[in-house]
Write a protein that holds these residues in place. Structure first.
Motif, PDB file in Angstrom:
ATOM      1  N   ASN A 180       3.072   3.956  -5.492  1.00 44.04           N
ATOM      2  CA  ASN A 180       2.617   3.596  -4.142  1.00 44.04           C
ATOM      3  C   ASN A 180       2.337   2.103  -4.034  1.00 44.04           C
ATOM      4  N   TYR A 181       1.813   1.514  -5.133  1.00 42.08           N
ATOM      5  CA  TYR A 181       1.532   0.073  -5.113  1.00 42.08           C
ATOM      6  C   TYR A 181       2.834  -0.719  -5.009  1.00 42.08           C
ATOM      7  N   ALA A 182       3.858  -0.255  -5.705  1.00 36.99           N
ATOM      8  CA  ALA A 182       5.164  -0.911  -5.607  1.00 36.99           C
ATOM      9  C   ALA A 182       5.670  -0.865  -4.168  1.00 36.99           C
ATOM     10  N   ASP A 183       5.469   0.268  -3.512  1.00 36.28           N
ATOM     11  CA  ASP A 183       5.880   0.396  -2.113  1.00 36.28           C
ATOM     12  C   ASP A 183       5.047  -0.533  -1.227  1.00 36.28           C
ATOM     13  N   TYR A 184       3.746  -0.625  -1.512  1.00 41.20           N
ATOM     14  CA  TYR A 184       2.844  -1.497  -0.757  1.00 41.20           C
ATOM     15  C   TYR A 184       3.259  -2.965  -0.891  1.00 41.20           C
ATOM     16  N   LYS A 185       3.719  -3.359  -2.099  1.00 42.93           N
ATOM     17  CA  LYS A 185       4.132  -4.741  -2.355  1.00 42.93           C
ATOM     18  C   LYS A 185       5.612  -4.979  -2.033  1.00 42.93           C
ATOM     19  N   ARG A 186       6.283  -3.942  -1.526  1.00 42.58           N
ATOM     20  CA  ARG A 186       7.711  -4.000  -1.183  1.00 42.58           C
ATOM     21  C   ARG A 186       8.569  -4.296  -2.431  1.00 42.58           C
ATOM     22  N   GLU A 382      -4.410  -1.350  -0.436  1.00 40.68           N
ATOM     23  CA  GLU A 382      -5.241  -2.546  -0.319  1.00 40.68           C
ATOM     24  C   GLU A 382      -6.350  -2.596  -1.374  1.00 40.68           C
ATOM     25  N   ALA A 383      -7.009  -1.460  -1.642  1.00 42.69           N
ATOM     26  CA  ALA A 383      -8.126  -1.457  -2.594  1.00 42.69           C
ATOM     27  C   ALA A 383      -7.654  -1.817  -4.000  1.00 42.69           C
ATOM     28  N   LEU A 384      -6.512  -1.280  -4.426  1.00 42.94           N
ATOM     29  CA  LEU A 384      -5.971  -1.626  -5.745  1.00 42.94           C
ATOM     30  C   LEU A 384      -5.535  -3.086  -5.777  1.00 42.94           C
ATOM     31  N   ASP A 385      -4.927  -3.554  -4.694  1.00 42.93           N
ATOM     32  CA  ASP A 385      -4.491  -4.949  -4.627  1.00 42.93           C
ATOM     33  C   ASP A 385      -5.681  -5.894  -4.736  1.00 42.93           C
ATOM     34  N   LYS A 386      -6.803  -5.523  -4.133  1.00 41.21           N
ATOM     35  CA  LYS A 386      -8.019  -6.328  -4.208  1.00 41.21           C
ATOM     36  C   LYS A 386      -8.518  -6.407  -5.652  1.00 41.21           C
ATOM     37  N   LEU A 387      -8.501  -5.269  -6.347  1.00 49.35           N
ATOM     38  CA  LEU A 387      -8.941  -5.241  -7.746  1.00 49.35           C
ATOM     39  C   LEU A 387      -8.024  -6.087  -8.626  1.00 49.35           C
ATOM     40  N   ILE A 388      -6.719  -5.951  -8.430  1.00 48.35           N
ATOM     41  CA  ILE A 388      -5.763  -6.718  -9.228  1.00 48.35           C
ATOM     42  C   ILE A 388      -5.911  -8.213  -8.964  1.00 48.35           C
ATOM     43  N   ASN A 389      -6.112  -8.598  -7.717  1.00 46.06           N
ATOM     44  CA  ASN A 389      -6.298 -10.022  -7.403  1.00 46.06           C
ATOM     45  C   ASN A 389      -7.613 -10.553  -7.961  1.00 46.06           C
ATOM     46  N   ARG A 390      -8.629  -9.690  -8.053  1.00 42.54           N
ATOM     47  CA  ARG A 390      -9.886 -10.114  -8.678  1.00 42.54           C
ATOM     48  C   ARG A 390      -9.653 -10.407 -10.162  1.00 42.54           C
ATOM     49  N   LEU A 391      -8.848  -9.576 -10.816  1.00 45.35           N
ATOM     50  CA  LEU A 391      -8.502  -9.816 -12.213  1.00 45.35           C
ATOM     51  C   LEU A 391      -7.756 -11.134 -12.378  1.00 45.35           C
ATOM     52  N   LEU A 392      -6.799 -11.384 -11.488  1.00 45.61           N
ATOM     53  CA  LEU A 392      -6.026 -12.624 -11.565  1.00 45.61           C
ATOM     54  C   LEU A 392      -6.920 -13.841 -11.362  1.00 45.61           C
ATOM     55  N   GLU A 393      -7.851 -13.739 -10.410  1.00 47.65           N
ATOM     56  CA  GLU A 393      -8.762 -14.860 -10.169  1.00 47.65           C
ATOM     57  C   GLU A 393      -9.628 -15.115 -11.398  1.00 47.65           C
ATOM     58  N   PHE A 394     -10.133 -14.036 -12.002  1.00 49.91           N
ATOM     59  CA  PHE A 394     -10.967 -14.200 -13.181  1.00 49.91           C
ATOM     60  C   PHE A 394     -10.172 -14.830 -14.319  1.00 49.91           C
TER      61      PHE A 394
END
Length: 414
Positions: A180-186, A382-394
């Motif tokens: 589903n995340y792959a679909d969300y990110k196209r 969106e919720a998973l994308d937020k978590l993944i972006n938090r990891l990238l920022e850290f």
């Protein structure tokens, strides 16, 4: 260039691969980009880069430069230009914030509640802008990893538990989350292998994911994921007993051109009948393929296509990616060993995240991040994308902090 009064260009952040490490207590204060921006060492470093940009720009206008000197300075100028621009933009936004804070204090003293509310809303908007600008700045400072733009092979495997089928069920949910995340990110999500469990879960599955910056977003998903829940069926469900299970995720970058030679003599190729859902051809033709690389013992399977030849080609591609990954791992291990860093994102025994269904909470242990509403995370949007972006920022903050620590140590040592 030294003969002409030029300096040796200082590199930006060290291009060595880093991992998410959490041993240094003082880093707790750098939980976001804006907090790190205020650090004295960061300000000093950015001021140095900004001054260097001005000097390089000035030197480029000199008539006495030869072609080599011009090319060298132009490259350095191109590196520094976006950083200097972002630095000045943040400085401007910071001045706006300070002016608004002074205005809020004045409005509070005059009891102008309506105007104060408007000013506070504007300040909140500016704070978000500041954090976004700081994040952009640190992204410029942190070098792009070699494989960030690469497609990946995603593998999920159920762990073992005494509680029945919760590992297999959780593995299925996780695989569907990434789909589903792959679909969300196209992105494109092509299933390579799928081995279902008898009771509706999933033993193992693999997929090839391609698109924009796939590895960059998924590289920190590799590791052991833990689930805590009450099984939906069986004695444990009636007793309301919580069981703990695990599943593992492996993320393998797959560059478009994988320069790994595989000798056909080193391969054992077996064919067998496909298992699980897949249409009328299942269990009627030997279309599934298993390839074993004899020197390393690596084995891959593919059973998704009706054509044995197609399954063989996909399996070979996956095998080459795994062999390539071994080369990468050796390089990374040497780099990390030299810096006494743990290869945290690659150790599959390392528990990286817990999904607690009874508390409706997902915890990423590497960054002490809690997210509520497991269903939203598992929906892969969106919720998973937020978590993944938090990891990238850290990770970006870690890279900048590590670099500055190394820089201070060098300066301190003379």
């Amino acid at each position: 260039l030294h003969n002409h009064g030029f300096w040796r260009p200082k590199p930006l952040l060290d291009t060595a691969r880093f991992t998410l490490s959490f041993n240094s207590q003082h880093r707790k204060s750098h939980q976001n980009s804006q907090a790190l921006w205020k650090h004295e060492a960061v300000q000093k470093y950015l001021e140095t880069l900004s001054k260097e940009y001005q000097q390089v720009s000035h030197q480029l206008s000199a008539d006495s430069l030869n072609d080599f000197e011009q090319r060298t300075l132009r490259r350095r100028c191109a590196d520094l230009s976006p950083i200097a621009a972002a630095f000045q933009e943040i400085k401007g936004a910071e001045r706006e914030v300070q002016e608004l804070e002074a205005m809020c204090t004045e409005l509070g003293n005059r009891d102008e509640k309506q105007l104060l509310q408007l000013a506070l809303e504007e300040k909140e908007s500016l704070d978000r802008k500041m954090n976004m600008l700081c994040r952009k700045l640190f992204q410029l400072l942190v070098p792009k990893e070699k494989y960030d733009r690469s497609p990946v092979i995603l593998e999920v495997t159920a762990g073992r538990t005494t509680g029945g089928d919760i590992c297999q069920q959780f593995t299925k949910e996780m695989f569907e989350m990434y789909q589903n995340y792959a679909d969300y990110k196209r992105w494109t999500f092509d299933i390579v292998n799928y081995t279902p469990a008898e009771i509706g879960g999933l033993h193992h599955a693999a997929a090839h994911i391609s698109g924009e910056n796939v590895y960059r977003h998924l590289k920190y998903e590799g590791g052991t994921h833990r689930v805590q829940r009450i099984p939906e069926t069986g004695m444990s469900s009636r007793m309301q007993r919580i069981h703990t299970g695990t599943m593992s995720v492996i993320i393998l970058p797959q560059p478009e051109e994988v320069d790994i030679k595989v000798d056909p003599k080193d391969l054992r190729i077996d064919t067998f009948r496909a298992r699980g859902a897949g249409g009328q051809h299942v269990n009627k033709t030997d279309s599934a393929v298993r390839i074993v690389h004899l020197p390393t013992g690596l084995a891959v399977e593919c059973q998704q296509e009706r054509s044995q030849q197609l399954n063989k080609e996909i399996a070979l591609r996956t095998l080459r990616a795994k062999l390539y990954q071994q080369v990468i791992e050796k390089q990374l291990s040497k780099e990390q060993s030299a810096r006494k860093l743990q290869l945290g994102t690659r150790a599959q025994s390392e528990r990286i995240r817990t999904y607690n269904f009874t508390q409706d909470r997902v915890t990423d242990h590497r960054i002490s991040y809690d997210a509520r509403n497991i269903k939203e995370i598992l929906s892969g949007k969106e919720a998973l994308d937020k978590l993944i972006n938090r990891l990238l920022e850290f990770a970006e903050i870690e890279a900048v902090t590590q670099y500055l620590e190394n820089l201070q140590a060098l300066e301190g040592g003379g």
